[in-house]
Design a protein around this motif. Structure first.
Motif, PDB file in Angstrom:
ATOM      1  N   HIS A 273     -98.980 -44.626 -83.699  1.00 17.58           N
ATOM      2  CA  HIS A 273    -100.031 -43.801 -82.702  1.00 17.58           C
ATOM      3  C   HIS A 273    -100.722 -43.408 -83.845  1.00 17.58           C
ATOM      4  N   ILE A 274    -102.286 -43.700 -83.473  1.00 17.83           N
ATOM      5  CA  ILE A 274    -103.238 -42.771 -84.220  1.00 17.83           C
ATOM      6  C   ILE A 274    -103.846 -42.059 -83.409  1.00 17.83           C
ATOM      7  N   SER A 275    -103.769 -40.698 -83.430  1.00 19.25           N
ATOM      8  CA  SER A 275    -104.234 -39.847 -82.059  1.00 19.25           C
ATOM      9  C   SER A 275    -105.220 -39.091 -82.468  1.00 19.25           C
ATOM     10  N   PHE A 276    -105.422 -39.162 -83.747  1.00 24.68           N
ATOM     11  CA  PHE A 276    -106.743 -38.046 -84.120  1.00 24.68           C
ATOM     12  C   PHE A 276    -107.882 -38.469 -84.583  1.00 24.68           C
ATOM     13  N   LEU A 277    -108.846 -38.278 -83.945  1.00 19.51           N
ATOM     14  CA  LEU A 277    -110.164 -38.910 -84.399  1.00 19.51           C
ATOM     15  C   LEU A 277    -110.900 -37.576 -84.935  1.00 19.51           C
ATOM     16  N   GLY A 278    -110.404 -36.687 -85.609  1.00 19.11           N
ATOM     17  CA  GLY A 278    -111.099 -35.503 -86.001  1.00 19.11           C
ATOM     18  C   GLY A 278    -111.781 -35.620 -87.223  1.00 19.11           C
ATOM     19  N   ASN A 279    -111.120 -36.423 -88.087  1.00 20.44           N
ATOM     20  CA  ASN A 279    -111.543 -36.252 -89.305  1.00 20.44           C
ATOM     21  C   ASN A 279    -112.848 -37.427 -89.469  1.00 20.44           C
ATOM     22  N   THR A 280    -113.509 -37.639 -88.720  1.00 21.38           N
ATOM     23  CA  THR A 280    -114.598 -38.814 -88.821  1.00 21.38           C
ATOM     24  C   THR A 280    -115.918 -37.874 -88.721  1.00 21.38           C
ATOM     25  N   TYR A 281    -116.940 -38.571 -88.937  1.00 25.60           N
ATOM     26  CA  TYR A 281    -118.244 -37.750 -89.169  1.00 25.60           C
ATOM     27  C   TYR A 281    -118.676 -37.020 -87.645  1.00 25.60           C
ATOM     28  N   VAL A 282    -118.153 -37.764 -86.428  1.00 25.78           N
ATOM     29  CA  VAL A 282    -118.431 -37.108 -85.190  1.00 25.78           C
ATOM     30  C   VAL A 282    -117.080 -37.057 -84.546  1.00 25.78           C
ATOM     31  N   HIS A 283    -117.081 -35.508 -84.213  1.00 26.19           N
ATOM     32  CA  HIS A 283    -115.473 -35.402 -83.775  1.00 26.19           C
ATOM     33  C   HIS A 283    -115.221 -36.369 -82.475  1.00 26.19           C
ATOM     34  N   GLY A 284    -114.028 -37.122 -82.494  1.00 22.07           N
ATOM     35  CA  GLY A 284    -113.422 -38.041 -81.333  1.00 22.07           C
ATOM     36  C   GLY A 284    -114.237 -39.252 -81.271  1.00 22.07           C
ATOM     37  N   PHE A 285    -114.942 -39.624 -82.289  1.00 23.73           N
ATOM     38  CA  PHE A 285    -115.613 -40.953 -82.408  1.00 23.73           C
ATOM     39  C   PHE A 285    -115.605 -41.570 -83.783  1.00 23.73           C
ATOM     40  N   TYR A 286    -115.420 -42.959 -83.792  1.00 22.91           N
ATOM     41  CA  TYR A 286    -115.313 -43.730 -85.004  1.00 22.91           C
ATOM     42  C   TYR A 286    -116.335 -44.975 -84.986  1.00 22.91           C
ATOM     43  N   HIS A 287    -116.801 -45.312 -85.888  1.00 28.92           N
ATOM     44  CA  HIS A 287    -117.596 -46.639 -86.092  1.00 28.92           C
ATOM     45  C   HIS A 287    -117.261 -47.175 -87.190  1.00 28.92           C
ATOM     46  N   GLY A 288    -117.026 -48.469 -87.506  1.00 24.56           N
ATOM     47  CA  GLY A 288    -116.731 -49.003 -88.732  1.00 24.56           C
ATOM     48  C   GLY A 288    -116.929 -50.412 -88.638  1.00 24.56           C
ATOM     49  N   ARG A 289    -117.493 -51.187 -89.442  1.00 22.68           N
ATOM     50  CA  ARG A 289    -117.482 -52.715 -89.853  1.00 22.68           C
ATOM     51  C   ARG A 289    -116.037 -53.174 -89.811  1.00 22.68           C
ATOM     52  N   ILE A 290    -115.646 -54.336 -89.533  1.00 27.96           N
ATOM     53  CA  ILE A 290    -114.286 -54.340 -89.379  1.00 27.96           C
ATOM     54  C   ILE A 290    -113.452 -54.376 -90.874  1.00 27.96           C
ATOM     55  N   GLU A 291    -114.208 -54.748 -91.992  1.00 25.70           N
ATOM     56  CA  GLU A 291    -113.547 -54.970 -92.949  1.00 25.70           C
ATOM     57  C   GLU A 291    -113.467 -53.289 -93.693  1.00 25.70           C
ATOM     58  N   ASP A 292    -114.258 -52.554 -93.077  1.00 24.11           N
ATOM     59  CA  ASP A 292    -114.200 -51.048 -93.369  1.00 24.11           C
ATOM     60  C   ASP A 292    -112.940 -50.424 -92.773  1.00 24.11           C
ATOM     61  N   CYS A 293    -112.751 -50.717 -91.492  1.00 25.51           N
ATOM     62  CA  CYS A 293    -112.034 -50.227 -90.655  1.00 25.51           C
ATOM     63  C   CYS A 293    -110.424 -50.856 -91.087  1.00 25.51           C
ATOM     64  N   PHE A 294    -110.495 -51.877 -91.675  1.00 19.81           N
ATOM     65  CA  PHE A 294    -109.019 -52.034 -92.120  1.00 19.81           C
ATOM     66  C   PHE A 294    -108.646 -51.515 -93.378  1.00 19.81           C
ATOM     67  N   GLN A 295    -109.744 -51.126 -94.288  1.00 12.07           N
ATOM     68  CA  GLN A 295    -109.403 -50.026 -95.310  1.00 12.07           C
ATOM     69  C   GLN A 295    -109.167 -48.599 -94.827  1.00 12.07           C
ATOM     70  N   ARG A 296    -109.708 -48.194 -93.604  1.00 10.24           N
ATOM     71  CA  ARG A 296    -109.454 -46.828 -93.457  1.00 10.24           C
ATOM     72  C   ARG A 296    -108.338 -46.655 -92.732  1.00 10.24           C
ATOM     73  N   TYR A 297    -108.018 -47.740 -91.797  1.00  9.14           N
ATOM     74  CA  TYR A 297    -106.967 -47.836 -90.773  1.00  9.14           C
ATOM     75  C   TYR A 297    -106.258 -49.246 -91.072  1.00  9.14           C
ATOM     76  N   PRO A 298    -105.397 -49.172 -92.141  1.00  7.38           N
ATOM     77  CA  PRO A 298    -104.675 -50.443 -92.363  1.00  7.38           C
ATOM     78  C   PRO A 298    -103.652 -50.752 -91.385  1.00  7.38           C
ATOM     79  N   GLN A 299    -103.299 -49.771 -90.859  1.00  8.03           N
ATOM     80  CA  GLN A 299    -102.209 -49.842 -89.851  1.00  8.03           C
ATOM     81  C   GLN A 299    -102.528 -50.991 -88.547  1.00  8.03           C
ATOM     82  N   VAL A 300    -104.008 -51.013 -88.522  1.00 14.14           N
ATOM     83  CA  VAL A 300    -104.577 -51.964 -87.479  1.00 14.14           C
ATOM     84  C   VAL A 300    -104.257 -53.290 -87.579  1.00 14.14           C
ATOM     85  N   ARG A 301    -103.708 -53.838 -88.765  1.00 14.64           N
ATOM     86  CA  ARG A 301    -103.322 -55.360 -89.076  1.00 14.64           C
ATOM     87  C   ARG A 301    -102.066 -55.506 -88.454  1.00 14.64           C
ATOM     88  N   HIS A 302    -100.957 -54.274 -88.220  1.00  9.61           N
ATOM     89  CA  HIS A 302     -99.783 -54.403 -87.749  1.00  9.61           C
ATOM     90  C   HIS A 302    -100.121 -53.970 -86.466  1.00  9.61           C
TER      91      HIS A 302
END
Lengths: 289, 289
Positions: free
Chosen positions: A6-35
């Motif tokens: 579970h990745i339950s906390f979108l608090g450490n992004t620029y906007v609380h509760g929200f995240y936008h990333g290009r696909i490759e950036d997102c894999f870097q930041r949240y590598p768990q998404v590959r699994h």
């Protein structure tokens, strides 16, 4: 099999509760998404180009260009690409959306999408000229998010609302026979208006001219929750908002939200959020403007 | 001087209560705009290119490229260009916006804009990179409007909301000292929540921790209306919505909106709308989906 993460906390992004990333950036930041991951927030994955595989629930799908995936909260999910892929990941909590908009049509969009389109084994939308504004809006969201300003939250939120409206509009015009969309809107306004004063399912059923059992069945089918849960979820959302945005004490919040006593409020809050009201406040307040 | 012409009815457009046109198309459809008009709806005029003159209130201004004018309801207004101009006209009724969004921040935006920027004698915004998404969103509105589908209304509305949010965000971050924006938001939620049950100014003043006189002064300064009028306007908006969207009788609507009796409701409705509830229903219902 391991439990999905579970990745339950979108608090450490620029906007609380929200995240936008290009696909490759997102894999870097949240590598768990590959699994396999299991978010408790809503996700849009828009693939501009890139071949690969997306798993939602326990099925996997070949991806292709110009596909939009909607992933509801609590659905085990993973994505992998054979080559560098281009596209957008957008994650947002229900609370982020509900700060300005009624969250019931949002739930409806994602559950409609996941139930109905999964039946046909196509859990994505192909971006056609009719909904060609969706990628444009995602681009605008990206530009706003990259300003890295907390004050941009209402603007990003209203862009997310545009996407929700556009997709609802598209789906209901193509599958008008599906659910009574009017009933959902009426239900949404009633809950918004009365959730503090009225917790009885019967009250809402009466206003809608239905009996209680039918209303519960409807809610379970459309939202995967019964009516009581739907009301309480709205109350808890307001509690979280008051903890974040005001300096009221927990007892004052319990009183304002019409709980018989403080400990009852604490118990229910903990059941829904897994932490106490005060823990919630300490965890979230630092991230807010 | 002749009285400026009122154009009060945006019913015969593709989307009830809304109009989008390129500047030249708008002059063809509403040639009165070249002379003095007085709308009872909100207007955005975005000039991409074209030299000419815009009159707002009793002042006139040279126009130029990339300027955005916001024209509040009831402001005498005219526009003329020396050469074919390029740009967008967007008109919308308060009711159109308020179907999904709280109209109080909208009023605030236009009054803030007209009062504050007129003081500096620049009644427009120059489109800078910071708000460069506004023209993009106008383009998306145009594409949606040109589909000529009544069902597109919620999508167009959410785009208009994006513009409102973007401009509010821009203005409040550049002129943060101006009005207490938090107080406006709090006031807006209170009115939205209680306008049916509570018509006493005192109730709202108490909730906001102010006295009645101060609250009225605040409202007059920020919205050009006292608090009583603000509440009643919200009630009347709901009355119009119920006349348009439901089959309830006038007596039932009066009862639901907490009027002591039918004739009292009729009297107040007529005072605000200049026609009776039934005349209103007959005039508007045919345009709705």
């Amino acid at each position: 099999m391991n439990r999905p993460l579970h990745i339950s906390f979108l608090g450490n992004t620029y906007v609380h509760g929200f995240y936008h990333g290009r696909i490759e950036d997102c894999f870097q930041r949240y590598p768990q998404v590959r699994h396999e991951v299991c978010f408790d927030f809503y996700s849009f994955l828009f693939i501009i180009s890139g071949r690969g595989e997306v798993r939602i629930g326990n099925r996997s799908y070949e991806t292709g260009d110009h596909l939009l995936f909607l992933i509801p909260p609590s659905f085990p999910f993973s994505a992998g690409f054979k080559e560098p892929a281009e596209g957008h990941f957008i994650f947002f909590c229900k609370d982020f959306y509900a700060t300005d908009f009624n969250p019931i049509p949002l739930s409806y969009l994602f559950s409609f999408f996941s139930v109905y389109l999964k039946e046909k084994n196509i859990p994505y939308l192909k971006i056609t000229p009719e909904i060609a504004d969706v990628p444009v809006v995602m681009q605008l969201i990206e530009e706003e998010y990259q300003k890295k300003e907390k004050a941009g939250a209402p603007v990003i939120r209203s862009y997310v609302h545009v996407i929700v409206q556009r997709l609802l509009n598209f789906l209901t015009s193509h599958y008008p026979q599906h659910e009574s969309f009017c009933l959902i809107n009426e239900l949404a306004s009633l809950v918004e208006k009365y959730y503090v004063e009225e917790r009885q399912v019967n009250f809402y059923a009466k206003q809608l001219g239905m009996n209680e059992r039918k209303l519960n069945q409807f809610c379970l089918r459309v939202f995967g929750q019964n009516m009581k849960q739907l009301i309480l979820e709205r109350v808890m959302m307001q509690a979280r908002r008051m903890l974040e945005q005001t300096d009221l004490t927990v007892a004052e919040i319990a009183y304002k939200l019409n709980f018989s006593d403080n400990s009852n409020f604490n118990k229910i809050f903990k059941k829904y959020t897994h932490i106490t009201p005060l823990q919630y406040r300490h965890k979230h307040k630092p991230f807010l403007p």
